[in-house]
Design a protein around this motif. Structure first.
Motif, short mmCIF file in Angstrom:
data_model
loop_
_atom_site.label_atom_id
_atom_site.label_comp_id
_atom_site.label_asym_id
_atom_site.label_seq_id
_atom_site.Cartn_x
_atom_site.Cartn_y
_atom_site.Cartn_z
N SER B 322 -36.00 -14.67 -53.81
CA SER B 322 -34.94 -15.76 -53.46
C SER B 322 -34.42 -16.43 -54.96
O SER B 322 -33.17 -16.33 -55.14
CB SER B 322 -35.16 -16.61 -52.68
OG SER B 322 -35.53 -15.96 -51.66
N GLU B 323 -35.44 -16.52 -55.78
CA GLU B 323 -34.88 -17.09 -57.06
C GLU B 323 -34.18 -16.33 -57.88
O GLU B 323 -33.07 -16.72 -58.37
CB GLU B 323 -36.28 -17.60 -57.76
CG GLU B 323 -37.22 -18.95 -57.40
CD GLU B 323 -38.01 -18.35 -56.14
OE1 GLU B 323 -37.85 -17.11 -55.86
OE2 GLU B 323 -38.78 -19.18 -55.92
N ALA B 326 -30.80 -15.89 -56.19
CA ALA B 326 -29.97 -17.38 -56.43
C ALA B 326 -29.38 -17.22 -57.83
O ALA B 326 -28.17 -17.83 -58.27
CB ALA B 326 -30.74 -18.41 -56.26
N LYS B 329 -26.48 -15.06 -58.46
CA LYS B 329 -25.30 -15.41 -57.74
C LYS B 329 -24.65 -16.38 -58.70
O LYS B 329 -23.42 -16.44 -58.92
CB LYS B 329 -25.82 -16.17 -56.53
CG LYS B 329 -24.50 -16.65 -55.51
CD LYS B 329 -25.04 -17.46 -54.21
CE LYS B 329 -24.07 -18.08 -53.68
NZ LYS B 329 -24.69 -18.66 -52.38
N ARG B 330 -25.58 -17.36 -59.23
CA ARG B 330 -25.25 -18.50 -60.34
C ARG B 330 -24.58 -17.81 -61.49
O ARG B 330 -23.47 -18.36 -61.69
CB ARG B 330 -26.13 -19.44 -60.51
CG ARG B 330 -25.80 -20.44 -61.24
CD ARG B 330 -26.82 -21.64 -61.34
NE ARG B 330 -26.97 -22.27 -60.24
CZ ARG B 330 -27.31 -23.68 -60.17
NH1 ARG B 330 -27.98 -24.05 -60.99
NH2 ARG B 330 -27.40 -24.22 -58.84
N SER B 333 -21.18 -16.69 -60.88
CA SER B 333 -20.19 -17.45 -60.19
C SER B 333 -18.96 -17.74 -60.64
O SER B 333 -17.97 -18.29 -60.10
CB SER B 333 -20.81 -18.92 -59.82
OG SER B 333 -21.21 -19.41 -60.99
N LEU B 373 -28.20 -16.23 -49.02
CA LEU B 373 -27.75 -16.53 -49.96
C LEU B 373 -26.25 -15.93 -50.29
O LEU B 373 -25.48 -16.14 -51.18
CB LEU B 373 -28.57 -15.88 -51.33
CG LEU B 373 -29.75 -16.89 -51.65
CD1 LEU B 373 -30.78 -16.03 -52.46
CD2 LEU B 373 -29.30 -18.27 -52.33
N GLU B 447 -39.61 -19.37 -45.35
CA GLU B 447 -39.90 -19.02 -46.82
C GLU B 447 -41.13 -19.04 -47.27
O GLU B 447 -42.06 -19.96 -47.06
CB GLU B 447 -39.12 -20.13 -47.44
CG GLU B 447 -37.50 -20.05 -47.14
CD GLU B 447 -36.70 -20.74 -47.87
OE1 GLU B 447 -37.20 -21.95 -48.52
OE2 GLU B 447 -35.74 -21.09 -47.30
#
Lengths: 168, 480
Positions: B322-323, B326, B329-330, B333, B373, B447
């Motif tokens: 997940s890290e 994320a 995604k960032r 962005s 996410l 999680e």
């Protein structure tokens, strides 16, 4: 002013070296008549007065069964106990599906000859040997593989027996 | 003392447990391990091994701790002379026919018979003059071998197949000293969860063919991890030897997988040891990919990201943490971005005896996390959108058939000879699940964290670190 040195007046037998020389020579020549303790190594490797101790811990030997196969079952205890970390063992299977070492190597340079491997072996396979002539022409020959360990013929160590601490 | 709890004393220690608790479980709370073989918290109580005999005050005889429920004011003495004597006798009986071939037994080092004989057995046997019973090794199933000589007939395997897997193919055949674990003559132990009998076996009687003769128990390093086989998110232990994963075992989690994992998950570890990994960052130079250092690779990625605008597409693996997802995604962005993943589907294989536990059809550990996410399952559309995107970032999808007119960035563990990602401007080597720490979200949204079991090859780094560093350079992440 001169320093006054005191001179001792000694008897003649003490100032002559002849007497002391003869005395020393007598001791020297008397050794010719004593029993010899020198061994003529390498022609002579043991005598009735001196042999290598049966507890001597020298380079290793792997014992074999009747078919000439190493007795080792690759249980992994000797690499585990080895304080010098000199045993490399990769377990595998032989043709009959029995547990057997695929690779068994001992680095005799790293070995500190503590004999723990022999002590821990549940199959009485690996032994330290009563043997000390290990010279080779190259360093890599000092990593003994399974074949070489099995081919050794020297006697194996009895190690120290706690029930018979003086070896009597 | 809370209401509704029963107070009792075990080896002098006061314990309060809910009514209906077994003495053996109450003893665990008191920090006392009562030796046992047939009892297993995940299986129905059988009370056949007689190993957990303890003395209970006011009871006429010794009681088995695994089938006695606690009562108010009970005083249990596990170390009473009579109890110790009884357990020692049980061990002596068990060892009459046990071959003691520990040097060649895979269970040695994690064998309960070894442990308890060492703990409270007697040094010799009184049955030395009789030959031991011998039965040949049997092949039970695709991954299970049965060595009847070592069997102590605790029947854990029989009860697992009957009550948990609900496929009763095992039984206790014959009687008395001739008894052994039998398998239905026309059946094989090929239930998708059958591998658990190997873990349940307290001795080395049921063996995994996959792990046979591979390593000794004491050589293994154990790391808490999460199974990547499906979206169930079973808790597992990765056993590594010399930085190679050699075995996967279940790690008890009563809310998810209890004490079990399926055979698919158990065998799903070889890819973690792949030797053909990307070991250094690669950048495109003179039409080919060339190895470089992280600084140059980062500079190339930043130049691409700063020079581009418009659409960006992320094609990610549902096996990424997940890290990492994320961070991806960032990083994107600043663009109008879409992210998508695809999941390999398989057959669902439930474990009947445990509610809400199955090998799920979705064979990816973090599909739910990716969805949460904002990544979509519309992979085909994302592939089509990639064609005209300014930047395409592929995260550990080595077989992804991506085509783009923009710049392609690939962060992955492996890169095939003729993979589409060979056309990437920059290739960033990342660590796989066994080589990093991260989080997966299972299908119920739980999680769970997994930990690093071995080092990553070469210069490879966790994807979350790589993408996080890039996002930080872009000014999109907080500086740590």
């Amino acid at each position: 002013m001169a320093i006054g040195v005191k001179v001792m007046k000694r008897p003649t037998q003490q100032t002559s070296y002849l007497r002391a020389t003869l005395k020393g020579m007598a001791l020297t020549f008397s050794h010719l008549l004593r029993p010899k303790v020198t061994m003529q190594y390498p022609e002579e490797k043991s005598s009735k007065d001196w042999t290598l101790s049966s507890r001597w811990r020298g380079t290793h030997r792997m014992l074999t069964d009747e078919q000439g196969r190493a007795k080792c079952v690759a249980c992994g205890l000797c690499p585990q106990i080895c304080p010098a970390n000199c045993i490399k063992l990769v377990p595998g299977e032989d043709e009959e599906g029995n547990r057997y070492p695929l690779i068994y190597e001992i680095d005799e340079f790293r070995c500190i000859f503590c004999g723990y491997c022999q002590e821990v072996c549940p199959e009485e396979a690996i032994h330290v040997g009563v043997h000390y002539e290990n010279s080779e022409y190259s360093r890599d020959r000092f990593v003994y593989d399974l074949e070489r360990l099995s081919a050794q013929t020297h006697p194996v160590s009895t190690l120290w027996d706690p029930s018979d601490p003086k070896g009597e | 003392m809370a209401d509704g709890l029963i107070n009792l004393t075990i080896d002098g220690a006061p314990v309060s447990v809910p009514p209906g608790t077994l003495v053996i479980e109450a003893a665990k709370q008191a920090g006392v391990l009562v030796p046992h073989y047939c009892y297993h918290p995940g299986l129905p109580v059988a009370g056949v091994c007689r190993m957990c005999l303890v003395e209970i005050e006011k009871a006429p005889k010794l009681q088995i701790a695994c089938a006695t429920t606690v009562t108010e004011g009970m005083v249990v003495k596990t170390q009473a002379p009579a109890a110790k004597d009884a357990r020692q006798s049980v061990l002596e009986f068990l060892l009459i026919n046990h071959p003691l071939d520990c040097p060649i037994c895979d269970q040695a080092g994690e064998c309960e018979l070894q442990d308890f004989v060492f703990q409270e057995g007697q040094p010799g046997t009184r049955y030395g003059e009789f030959a031991k019973r011998f039965n040949p090794v049997e092949d039970f199933g695709p991954d299970v071998l049965y060595v009847p000589n070592r069997c102590i007939l605790c029947t854990r395997c029989v009860r697992f197949m009957e009550d948990v897997a609900k496929e009763p193919v095992l039984n206790v055949s014959e009687r008395g000293d001739r008894a052994f674990i039998g398998i239905h003559p026309e059946a094989r132990l090929d239930h998708p969860w059958a591998g658990n009998v190997v873990d349940l076996c307290p001795v080395g009687s049921l063996l995994s063919k996959d792990f046979l003769h591979k390593a000794r128990a004491w050589e293994l390093d154990k790391t808490a991890s999460i199974c990547t086989g499906c979206s169930q998110g079973c808790n597992i232990t990765l056993d590594t030897r010399d930085e190679v994963v050699v075995r996967v075992r279940p790690r008890p989690n009563l809310d998810i997988n209890r004490y079990f994992i399926c055979d698919h998950g158990r065998m799903h570890y070889r890819w973690m040891n792949r030797g053909d990994r990307i070991e250094a960052p690669l950048v495109k130079k003179d039409g080919g990919l060339h190895a470089t250092d992280w600084d140059e690779a980062f500079a190339r990625v930043l130049a691409i990201l700063r020079g581009a605008s418009g659409k960006a597409v992320a094609l990610v693996s549902p096996g990424a943490s997940s890290e990492a997802l994320a961070a991806t995604k960032r990083l994107l962005s600043g663009f109008s971005w879409t992210g998508a993943f695809q999941v390999v589907m398989g057959e669902e294989a439930p474990l009947s005896g445990v509610p809400n536990l199955a090998l799920r059809a979705e064979r990816a550990p973090n599909a739910k996390g990716a969805e949460q996410l904002g990544y979509t399952r519309d992979y085909a559309q994302a592939l089509a959108a990639a064609k005209s995107a300014a930047v395409v970032l592929v995260l550990d999808e080595p077989d992804c058939a991506v085509e783009t007119d923009g710049a392609l960035i690939y962060a992955g563990t492996v890169l095939g000879e003729d993979a589409a990602c060979r056309r990437a401007e920059v290739v960033l080597p990342i660590a796989n699940v066994a080589e990093e720490e991260g989080t997966f979200t299972n299908l119920d949204g739980r999680e769970q964290r997994y930990y690093q079991a071995k080092p990553a090859p070469g210069m490879a780094q966790p994807a979350a670190w790589v993408l996080g560093q890039l996002a930080q350079e872009m000014g999109l992440a907080e500086v740590q």
